[in-house]
Motif scaffolding. Structure first.
Motif, short mmCIF file in Angstrom:
data_model
loop_
_atom_site.label_atom_id
_atom_site.label_comp_id
_atom_site.label_asym_id
_atom_site.label_seq_id
_atom_site.Cartn_x
_atom_site.Cartn_y
_atom_site.Cartn_z
N VAL A 38 -45.63 -60.74 -64.70
CA VAL A 38 -46.99 -60.52 -64.20
C VAL A 38 -46.94 -60.04 -62.77
CG1 VAL A 38 -49.22 -61.62 -63.80
CG2 VAL A 38 -47.82 -62.35 -65.71
N PHE A 39 -46.03 -60.59 -61.99
CA PHE A 39 -45.88 -60.20 -60.58
C PHE A 39 -45.62 -58.69 -60.50
CE2 PHE A 39 -45.05 -60.65 -56.21
CZ PHE A 39 -43.89 -59.98 -55.90
N PHE A 40 -44.65 -58.23 -61.30
CA PHE A 40 -44.32 -56.80 -61.25
C PHE A 40 -45.48 -55.95 -61.76
CE2 PHE A 40 -40.30 -56.57 -59.47
CZ PHE A 40 -39.51 -57.59 -59.93
N ALA A 41 -46.15 -56.43 -62.80
CA ALA A 41 -47.29 -55.67 -63.33
C ALA A 41 -48.38 -55.54 -62.28
CB ALA A 41 -47.82 -56.35 -64.59
N VAL A 42 -48.67 -56.64 -61.57
CA VAL A 42 -49.72 -56.61 -60.55
C VAL A 42 -49.31 -55.68 -59.40
CG1 VAL A 42 -50.89 -58.01 -58.80
CG2 VAL A 42 -50.66 -58.88 -61.11
N ILE A 43 -48.05 -55.74 -59.00
CA ILE A 43 -47.57 -54.88 -57.90
C ILE A 43 -47.75 -53.42 -58.28
CG2 ILE A 43 -45.49 -54.12 -56.67
CD1 ILE A 43 -46.42 -56.71 -55.60
N ILE A 44 -47.30 -53.08 -59.49
CA ILE A 44 -47.38 -51.68 -59.93
C ILE A 44 -48.83 -51.24 -60.00
CG2 ILE A 44 -46.93 -50.13 -61.89
CD1 ILE A 44 -44.40 -51.88 -62.41
N PHE A 45 -49.68 -52.07 -60.60
CA PHE A 45 -51.09 -51.70 -60.73
C PHE A 45 -51.76 -51.58 -59.37
CE2 PHE A 45 -54.97 -51.06 -62.82
CZ PHE A 45 -55.94 -51.81 -62.20
N THR A 46 -51.44 -52.49 -58.47
CA THR A 46 -52.03 -52.42 -57.12
C THR A 46 -51.60 -51.15 -56.41
OG1 THR A 46 -51.91 -54.83 -57.06
CG2 THR A 46 -52.37 -53.71 -54.99
N GLY A 105 -60.95 -44.41 -57.79
CA GLY A 105 -59.52 -44.67 -57.66
C GLY A 105 -59.06 -45.77 -58.60
N SER A 106 -59.85 -46.84 -58.69
CA SER A 106 -59.45 -47.96 -59.56
C SER A 106 -59.56 -47.57 -61.03
CB SER A 106 -60.27 -49.21 -59.25
OG SER A 106 -61.63 -48.96 -59.39
N LEU A 107 -60.52 -46.70 -61.36
CA LEU A 107 -60.63 -46.23 -62.75
C LEU A 107 -59.40 -45.42 -63.12
CD1 LEU A 107 -62.56 -46.02 -65.23
CD2 LEU A 107 -63.26 -43.81 -64.34
N LYS A 108 -58.96 -44.56 -62.22
CA LYS A 108 -57.75 -43.76 -62.46
C LYS A 108 -56.53 -44.67 -62.64
CE LYS A 108 -58.55 -39.44 -62.58
NZ LYS A 108 -58.34 -38.81 -63.85
N ALA A 109 -56.45 -45.68 -61.78
CA ALA A 109 -55.31 -46.60 -61.86
C ALA A 109 -55.32 -47.32 -63.21
CB ALA A 109 -55.36 -47.62 -60.71
N GLN A 110 -56.52 -47.71 -63.66
CA GLN A 110 -56.64 -48.35 -64.98
C GLN A 110 -56.14 -47.42 -66.07
OE1 GLN A 110 -60.59 -50.04 -65.93
NE2 GLN A 110 -60.89 -50.11 -63.73
N ASP A 111 -56.52 -46.15 -65.97
CA ASP A 111 -56.10 -45.17 -66.99
C ASP A 111 -54.58 -45.07 -67.04
OD1 ASP A 111 -58.69 -42.57 -67.14
OD2 ASP A 111 -58.42 -44.50 -68.14
N TYR A 112 -53.96 -44.98 -65.88
CA TYR A 112 -52.50 -44.89 -65.85
C TYR A 112 -51.86 -46.18 -66.36
CZ TYR A 112 -52.10 -40.32 -63.67
OH TYR A 112 -52.13 -38.97 -63.44
N ALA A 113 -52.48 -47.30 -66.04
CA ALA A 113 -51.95 -48.58 -66.53
C ALA A 113 -52.05 -48.63 -68.05
CB ALA A 113 -52.73 -49.75 -65.91
N ALA A 123 -52.04 -46.05 -70.02
CA ALA A 123 -51.02 -45.13 -70.54
C ALA A 123 -49.65 -45.82 -70.53
CB ALA A 123 -50.99 -43.86 -69.69
N ALA A 124 -49.38 -46.56 -69.46
CA ALA A 124 -48.11 -47.27 -69.36
C ALA A 124 -47.98 -48.32 -70.46
CB ALA A 124 -47.98 -47.94 -67.99
N VAL A 125 -49.07 -49.05 -70.70
CA VAL A 125 -49.06 -50.06 -71.77
C VAL A 125 -48.81 -49.40 -73.12
CG1 VAL A 125 -50.60 -51.59 -73.08
CG2 VAL A 125 -50.48 -51.79 -70.60
N LEU A 126 -49.44 -48.25 -73.32
CA LEU A 126 -49.29 -47.52 -74.59
C LEU A 126 -47.84 -47.11 -74.78
CD1 LEU A 126 -51.00 -46.43 -76.88
CD2 LEU A 126 -51.36 -44.34 -75.58
N VAL A 127 -47.27 -46.51 -73.72
CA VAL A 127 -45.88 -46.04 -73.83
C VAL A 127 -44.93 -47.22 -74.05
CG1 VAL A 127 -44.02 -45.01 -72.47
CG2 VAL A 127 -46.26 -43.91 -72.53
N LEU A 128 -45.15 -48.30 -73.29
CA LEU A 128 -44.26 -49.46 -73.42
C LEU A 128 -44.40 -50.11 -74.79
CD1 LEU A 128 -44.69 -51.09 -69.89
CD2 LEU A 128 -42.61 -50.09 -70.82
N ALA A 129 -45.63 -50.17 -75.29
CA ALA A 129 -45.83 -50.75 -76.63
C ALA A 129 -45.11 -49.92 -77.68
CB ALA A 129 -47.32 -50.86 -76.94
N LEU A 130 -45.22 -48.59 -77.57
CA LEU A 130 -44.55 -47.71 -78.54
C LEU A 130 -43.03 -47.87 -78.44
CD1 LEU A 130 -46.72 -44.48 -78.26
CD2 LEU A 130 -46.34 -45.83 -80.32
N LEU A 131 -42.55 -47.91 -77.18
CA LEU A 131 -41.11 -48.11 -76.98
C LEU A 131 -40.66 -49.42 -77.59
CD1 LEU A 131 -40.39 -46.91 -73.33
CD2 LEU A 131 -39.48 -45.95 -75.45
#
Lengths: 305, 213, 418
Positions: free
Chosen positions: C163-171, C373-381, C383-391
């Motif tokens: 969670v720490f890493f996820a929060v850092i990346i999202f922030t 800015g936060s909406l864009k960050a959510q979108d990228y997050a 996308a990251a969740v999608l890619v990681l889930a697929l992986l």
């Protein structure tokens, strides 16, 4: 007698629905407020009939039951009553069934609520359970076998604080007896001294908050009973294993009563629920037919013009 | 006394039901009674639970008073400055505290409960096998449906790209999944509403008229 | 005679001393008691006691391997009793817990208050012993003693490292996009049908000379949906001020009422019409759910608003509100993140913002760098969740075939519960 009259009226209602469908197809839809009348009678009349429809046990309820029966006698169960009278028709029967099971199997109940009327609902559930003479034979002394710590405002912050110490949030029970003086709460500091949490939730704060904080943060085991509206939001937690089982709405309550062997209100209400749903389905079909027929008429009229 | 309460409840229930025909003075009167009683009820509940039980018993008269509660009480009083236009800006401070504290609490909890654990449960074997190693086709199909639903649902809620081409196709599948889910949820909610009506009918027929046990 | 008597007394005392020392020697070695008919069970083994990890202190976790007679062998174990002492030699008089058979651990925790019963002070050495109990309280077997162990609080919860890493990346993503938006970079947000309809709906209300009803729902000021709704209200109020239409905002929460009053007043001032602002346009009704609904329904039936806008957190009252709006002939635009209520709005309203579309709408309308800015960050997050889930799915299903067996544990990177 009432049983027979109710059955006859329901049959006549069924036939009249076919007539309503016929009128709708003919382009003469009936007054829309008649839906209320049909729903009212469709729900009221089965209550006068003494029949119980067949009821299979779903896996959600079975999982909860399979976990509850592993709790040994003397286990401490935190019961969170997070609902008020509007949600009582769905949640009260499952609460009563659970309380009956707890008393019969010597599970110790620590009751609290995040909703103001929750602890009052708990008292009503206990009173209803003890009306059963078979349950009243088992030990049910307040302070020893169960305790009601009451309501505390603060929503999920209450759960967070309970993770450190229950006493900070509930310094005394509803009888105003101090926490340390209650025999049942000896050595009960926080969630690590609780064997199971059973939450009856109708919204916010409710099961989601208990999962977020009680389960994911403090590693407690949680079972949930929710209104049908709330249950749809809680299903993801069931499939991920964050809750051990789920009772959804009145059907969940009826299944719970069946699996525990405690026939209660939910089972008697099931027939009314079934007829109510059938009436709704019939009107959904009639409504869609009306939409298609009237839409075609409008198109034809527009084409002619 | 209980009989009076039951009769009051029954009359008010039927008065509220009269709205199903059309709006009328009886319904309006009941609506006013409900609003007034509920406002009074919650005023008393919050006074006794928050101000008396938490603050008075916990901070003022307790043997070991919790000093932090005085800070909370001060923030609560600052809210009242809202009533005075010249110093109404002060009320933003306690509001900022509430919003900030809740955001801080939710940040970790929501991540864990609604994101991390849900992603972990999505990552699973698509081909489900029974104890004997044979393929469980129904469960496998169900897992595949969930996976497709999660992926296309996420695609629908992607706002940085217009829904065109293959991406748009995926988003369309996603909205279909959403609509099927909403339909199922609607059905479940109808059951919930029906249950409330059954509860009222049970009260009218059982407690009031005594026609059912 | 006297000497003989003295000798006898001496012998008695000597004998008693020998017996006493023998007794205490036996007790120190193995305080297991046998009564006729019940043999003591095998003791637990591999007993360890460690400070409970990832907590604020005052807690020690005791673990053991169950007795060989627990569910097997003599099958006479009914539970375990955890004993504690301040020294290795004992005495072990302090029973800190009793657990049922089959148990393999016990968490000995206490309140953080020093005067509380059973208080465990941090940084104080303790020793533990576990007794395997039978049906006879006098028949039990004690384990070896383990210790010393002391409790202490941790600053960092290692279980939340993912969670720490996820929060850092999202922030980091949020900061990146917010600063890009502040620098004037155009951040694209796809159009949302519901929001484009708001202006038309306000125009319709003005033409018909009927008011606009804006409902926040049952949320509180700290709910994200309510915060998003504030932005939309600001836009609606500005348009309402420009068109000089009436606005009605009945509130469930007093705090929301105060914020909404600020927003509407500011909107009227920004539109250059401060005198048109009516104090009673935004008002509090009640904090009882169905009483609030009853009141709003009454407003709809009596005031006949041309447009109803429902933006925020709704619960069971959503269908009641939307249905009454249909009956009163209003155009209805709704948005909520409550999944259970979206079906009702979809069915009864003309336009519905589903879940996160409400947050996107507030960013789309407000065009504030922070929101965009936060909406864009959510979108990228996402996308990251999608890619990681697929992986992850590929990893779990095909890692064996690809020889990448270490990937099987990929999903554990996300798990933060046992």
């Amino acid at each position: 007698m009432l049983n027979t009259i109710a059955t006859v009226i329901l049959l006549l209602m069924g036939l009249s629905l076919i007539y309503v469908l016929y009128l709708t197809i003919k382009g003469r839809p009936v007054e829309r407020r008649i839906v209320f009348l049909y729903i009212g009678f469709g729900v009221m009349l089965p209550l006068l009939m003494k029949m119980t429809p067949p009821l299979p046990i779903t896996s959600d309820v079975q999982r909860l039951y399979d976990h509850i029966i592993t709790l040994p006698p003397g286990s401490k169960v935190l019961c969170a009553f997070d609902y008020d009278p509007p949600s009582a028709p769905e949640l009260h029967p499952m609460a009563v069934a659970f309380v009956k099971y707890a008393f019969k199997h010597n599970l110790k109940l620590i009751i609290m609520g995040l909703w103001p009327q929750g602890p009052q609902q708990a008292n009503m559930a206990i009173a209803a359970a003890l009306e059963d003479p078979a349950v009243a034979l088992f030990p049910h002394e307040q302070g020893v076998d169960w305790v009601n710590l009451g309501f505390q405002s603060g929503n999920e912050f209450v759960i967070l604080s309970m993770g450190s110490e229950f006493k900070r949030m509930f310094p005394r029970d509803t009888r105003l007896i101090p926490y340390d003086s209650i025999a049942l709460l000896k050595n009960v500091v926080n969630f690590s001294n609780i064997d199971f949490i059973m939450n009856f939730g109708a919204g916010y704060p409710g099961t989601k908050e208990w999962v977020q904080i009680g389960v994911d943060r403090f590693k407690a085991k949680l079972g949930a009973g929710n209104t049908a509206v709330q249950a749809t939001e809680v299903y993801p937690y069931l499939s991920s294993g964050q809750i051990v089982g789920l009772l959804g709405g009145m059907s969940g309550a009826a299944e719970f009563e069946k699996v525990l062997g405690e026939k209660g209100k939910a089972t008697t209400f099931l027939l009314a629920q079934m007829f109510g749903h059938a009436t709704v389905m019939a009107f959904v079909i009639i409504g869609n037919v009306a939409f298609l027929v009237l839409g075609r008429k409008k198109k034809d009229a527009a084409g002619n013009n | 006394m209980e009989t009076v309460g039951i009769w009051c409840g029954a009359i008010l229930t039927l008065a509220i039901f009269s709205f199903l025909y059309k709006d009328n003075p009886v319904y309006k009167a009941c609506e006013a009674i409900f609003i007034g009683v509920s406002a009074g009820y919650y005023a008393i509940v919050y006074f006794f639970d928050s101000i008396y039980k938490k603050f008075w018993l916990g901070a003022v008269t307790a043997d070991q008073p919790e000093e932090w509660l005085f800070g909370g009480a001060i923030l609560g009083v600052l809210f009242l400055t809202r009533l005075f236009p010249k110093i109404s800006w002060v009320a933003r401070w306690p509001l900022a505290f509430i919003v900030g504290a809740t955001a801080g609490l939710y940040m970790v909890n929501y991540f864990v409960t609604n994101a991390m654990n849900q992603v972990a449960s999505t990552i699973t074997d698509v081909i489900a096998r029974g104890d004997a190693g044979d393929i469980n086709w129904i469960q496998s199909f169900g897992t595949l449906v969930i996976l497709v639903g999660v992926i296309t649902g996420l695609m629908y809620f992607f706002f940085s790209k217009e829904h065109k081409g293959a991406f748009g196709g995926g988003a369309k599948v996603g909205i279909w999944f959403l609509m099927v889910t909403f339909g199922a949820s609607f059905g479940y909610t109808v059951m919930s509403r029906m249950s409330l009506l059954i509860g009222r009918m049970d009260f009218l027929l059982g407690d009031w008229l005594g026609l059912i046990n | 005679m006297k000497n003989l008597f003295n000798m006898s007394r001496f012998k008695i005392v000597f004998t008693v001393c020998v017996l006493l020392s023998l007794y205490s020697f036996v007790n120190a070695q193995a305080p297991a008691v046998t009564t006729v008919g019940i043999t003591p069970p095998a003791p637990v083994t591999e007993l360890t006691a460690v400070d409970t990890d990832n907590d604020h202190g005052h807690s020690i976790t005791v673990k053991w391997t169950p007795s060989a007679d627990d569910g097997a062998g003599a099958n006479n174990v009914l539970g375990y009793r955890v004993m504690r002492s301040n020294s290795f030699e004992g005495p072990f008089n302090d029973t800190v817990g009793v657990v049922p058979l089959g148990s393999t651990n016990f968490e000995n925790s206490s309140s953080i208050e020093e005067g509380a019963e059973g208080f465990i002070p941090d940084n104080t050495d303790f020793y533990y012993r576990v007794d395997a109990l039978t049906g006879d309280s006098l028949v039990f077997s004690s384990s070896e003693v383990t210790g010393p162990v002391h409790s202490y609080g941790q600053w960092f919860n290692k279980g939340l490292i993912p969670v720490f890493f996820a929060v850092i990346i999202f922030t980091a993503l949020t900061v990146l996009f917010v600063s890009a938006a502040r620098k004037g970079k155009e951040l694209y947000v796809r159009p949302l049908a519901g929001i484009e309809a708001v202006d038309d709906a306000i125009g319709r209300a003005t033409e018909m000379g009927r008011p606009i009803l804006y409902v926040f729902g049952l949320g509180v000021a700290s709910d994200i949906a309510t915060i998003a709704s504030f932005t939309i209200l600001s836009r609606v109020a500005k348009r309402v001020a420009e068109y000089q239409t009436n606005l009605i905002v009945p509130c469930y929460d007093p705090i929301i009422m105060t914020v909404a009053q600020d927003i509407v007043k500011t909107a009227y001032m920004d539109a250059g019409r401060p005198n048109d602002y009516k104090e009673d346009a935004v008002f509090f009704i009640t904090q009882a759910q169905f009483a609030y609904v009853g009141a709003v329904n009454g407003i709809m039936i009596r005031e006949l608003p041309a447009t109803n806008i429902y933006m925020g957190k709704f619960y069971a009252e959503s269908l009641m509100l939307a249905e009454t709006g249909v009956v009163s002939g209003s155009i209805q635009i709704a948005g909520t993140d409550e999944i259970a209520q979206i079906p009702f709005f979809v069915v009864a309203c003309d336009y519905t913002l589903i879940g996160e579309e409400l947050f996107a709408a507030s960013a789309y309308l407000g065009r504030e760098p922070l929101l965009l800015g936060s909406l864009k960050a959510q979108d990228y997050a996402k996308a990251a969740v999608l890619v990681l889930a697929l992986l992850g799915i590929l990893a779990v299903n095909f890692s064996g075939d690809l020889g990448l067996t270490w990937l099987v544990n990929f999903k554990d990177w996300f798990k933060v519960i046992d």
